[in-house]
Design a protein around this motif. Structure first.
Motif, mmCIF file in Angstrom:
data_model
loop_
_atom_site.group_PDB
_atom_site.id
_atom_site.type_symbol
_atom_site.label_atom_id
_atom_site.label_comp_id
_atom_site.label_asym_id
_atom_site.label_seq_id
_atom_site.Cartn_x
_atom_site.Cartn_y
_atom_site.Cartn_z
ATOM 1 N N GLY A 1 0.798 -1.227 0.000
ATOM 2 C CA GLY A 1 0.000 0.000 0.000
ATOM 3 C C GLY A 1 0.826 1.270 0.000
ATOM 4 N N ALA A 2 2.139 1.156 0.179
ATOM 5 C CA ALA A 2 3.000 2.342 0.186
ATOM 6 C C ALA A 2 3.186 2.849 -1.239
ATOM 7 N N SER A 3 3.441 4.147 -1.348
ATOM 8 C CA SER A 3 3.688 4.724 -2.668
ATOM 9 C C SER A 3 4.988 5.515 -2.656
ATOM 10 N N PHE A 4 5.666 5.497 -3.796
ATOM 11 C CA PHE A 4 6.964 6.128 -3.973
ATOM 12 C C PHE A 4 6.789 7.360 -4.854
ATOM 13 N N ALA A 5 7.492 8.446 -4.503
ATOM 14 C CA ALA A 5 7.440 9.651 -5.330
ATOM 15 C C ALA A 5 8.821 10.288 -5.392
ATOM 16 N N ASP A 6 9.135 10.867 -6.539
ATOM 17 C CA ASP A 6 10.365 11.626 -6.754
ATOM 18 C C ASP A 6 9.949 13.077 -6.939
ATOM 19 N N THR A 7 10.299 13.932 -5.967
ATOM 20 C CA THR A 7 9.893 15.341 -6.035
ATOM 21 C C THR A 7 10.903 16.202 -6.772
ATOM 22 N N GLY A 8 11.983 15.602 -7.228
ATOM 23 C CA GLY A 8 13.046 16.357 -7.882
ATOM 24 C C GLY A 8 14.201 16.644 -6.947
ATOM 25 N N SER A 9 13.894 16.947 -5.694
ATOM 26 C CA SER A 9 14.958 17.204 -4.721
ATOM 27 C C SER A 9 15.033 16.113 -3.651
ATOM 28 N N ARG A 10 13.957 15.347 -3.501
ATOM 29 C CA ARG A 10 13.905 14.277 -2.498
ATOM 30 C C ARG A 10 13.055 13.137 -3.031
ATOM 31 N N TYR A 11 13.245 11.986 -2.429
ATOM 32 C CA TYR A 11 12.382 10.841 -2.676
ATOM 33 C C TYR A 11 11.513 10.664 -1.448
ATOM 34 N N THR A 12 10.281 10.244 -1.647
ATOM 35 C CA THR A 12 9.405 10.000 -0.508
ATOM 36 C C THR A 12 8.703 8.659 -0.677
ATOM 37 N N ILE A 13 8.514 8.001 0.432
ATOM 38 C CA ILE A 13 7.682 6.808 0.491
ATOM 39 C C ILE A 13 6.591 7.130 1.501
ATOM 40 N N SER A 14 5.354 7.102 1.077
ATOM 41 C CA SER A 14 4.238 7.387 1.977
ATOM 42 C C SER A 14 3.340 6.158 2.082
ATOM 43 N N GLY A 15 2.469 6.168 3.077
ATOM 44 C CA GLY A 15 1.554 5.050 3.279
ATOM 45 C C GLY A 15 2.215 3.793 3.789
ATOM 46 N N MET A 16 3.307 3.922 4.537
ATOM 47 C CA MET A 16 4.034 2.743 5.029
ATOM 48 C C MET A 16 3.249 2.008 6.115
ATOM 49 N N ASN A 17 2.604 2.748 6.996
ATOM 50 C CA ASN A 17 1.724 2.188 8.021
ATOM 51 C C ASN A 17 2.365 1.033 8.797
ATOM 52 N N ARG A 18 3.475 1.314 9.476
ATOM 53 C CA ARG A 18 4.175 0.303 10.282
ATOM 54 C C ARG A 18 3.999 0.628 11.774
ATOM 55 N N PRO A 19 3.028 -0.020 12.449
ATOM 56 C CA PRO A 19 2.798 0.269 13.874
ATOM 57 C C PRO A 19 3.811 -0.436 14.771
ATOM 58 N N MET A 20 4.102 0.189 15.900
ATOM 59 C CA MET A 20 4.999 -0.395 16.904
ATOM 60 C C MET A 20 4.615 0.140 18.278
ATOM 61 N N LYS A 21 4.813 -0.666 19.289
ATOM 62 C CA LYS A 21 4.503 -0.243 20.668
ATOM 63 C C LYS A 21 5.497 0.789 21.175
ATOM 64 N N GLU A 22 6.735 0.667 20.729
ATOM 65 C CA GLU A 22 7.760 1.637 21.097
ATOM 66 C C GLU A 22 8.791 1.686 19.984
ATOM 67 N N LEU A 23 9.494 2.792 19.930
ATOM 68 C CA LEU A 23 10.541 2.979 18.933
ATOM 69 C C LEU A 23 11.861 3.058 19.681
ATOM 70 N N MET A 24 12.732 2.075 19.450
ATOM 71 C CA MET A 24 14.045 2.089 20.083
ATOM 72 C C MET A 24 15.071 2.441 19.019
ATOM 73 N N MET A 25 15.930 3.365 19.343
ATOM 74 C CA MET A 25 16.993 3.753 18.423
ATOM 75 C C MET A 25 18.213 4.163 19.222
ATOM 76 N N ALA A 26 19.377 4.129 18.587
ATOM 77 C CA ALA A 26 20.614 4.552 19.239
ATOM 78 C C ALA A 26 20.928 5.979 18.814
ATOM 79 N N VAL A 27 21.377 6.772 19.738
ATOM 80 C CA VAL A 27 21.795 8.137 19.430
ATOM 81 C C VAL A 27 23.126 8.034 18.692
ATOM 82 N N GLY A 28 23.148 8.477 17.453
ATOM 83 C CA GLY A 28 24.323 8.306 16.609
ATOM 84 C C GLY A 28 25.461 9.248 16.925
#
Length: 156
Positions: free
Chosen positions: A74-101
């Motif tokens: 269901g996701a869609s890809f678009a090229d705006t000329g300056s960026r690429y976007t993927i919308s409609g990903m719809n990935r649910p999660m109870k929490e988001l864990m990430m490392a501070v880079g």
């Protein structure tokens, strides 16, 4: 409320930052410099019930770890000329864990009603680099929320 919890920068234990209610109502954006292609990436999140939902991503160029639209039905890809976007990903999660880079300069900004974002909160300013942070929706009473913010000067 939406909270970010991790090891406090400079040591001294843990830190929890609570974000404004608009982060739950309108969502938020996490931006960072990609570790491989060094381009800017912005991931858009919404909050639905007790879940954080990855809605889409925007980036300058492909690199290892950048999702493909076909990975999310269901996701869609678009090229705006300056960026690429993927919308409609719809990935649910109870929490988001990430490392501070070390070099990513991870930031979080709340989204406003018309798509613009608020002030960026750079995670490395608050949390230890190379340590995990957990972003999640926490339920609390209005009284506990206000007392916690008053006792910590707004940072839990």
């Amino acid at each position: 409320m939406l909270s970010i919890k991790g090891k406090k920068a400079g040591g001294g234990g843990n830190l929890t930052i609570t974000l404004p209610r608009s982060a739950i109502r309108n969502g938020f954006v996490i931006s960072y410099t990609h570790s491989v292609n060094k381009g800017q990436v912005s991931d858009l999140y919404s909050c639905k019930g007790s879940c954080i939902v990855l809605e889409g991503t925007s980036f300058i160029s492909y690199g290892a770890g950048i999702p493909e639209p076909r990975e999310s039905p269901g996701a869609s890809f678009a090229d705006t000329g300056s960026r690429y976007t993927i919308s409609g990903m719809n990935r649910p999660m109870k929490e988001l864990m990430m490392a501070v880079g070390l070099y990513a300069r991870h930031s979080l900004a709340t989204r406003k009603e018309h798509g613009e974002t608020g002030e960026e909160l750079f995670l490395e300013d608050y949390f230890e680099k190379q340590s995990p942070v957990i972003i999640k929706i926490r339920r609390t009473s209005p009284t506990a929320y206000l007392l916690g913010r008053l006792q910590s000067g707004g940072q839990d």
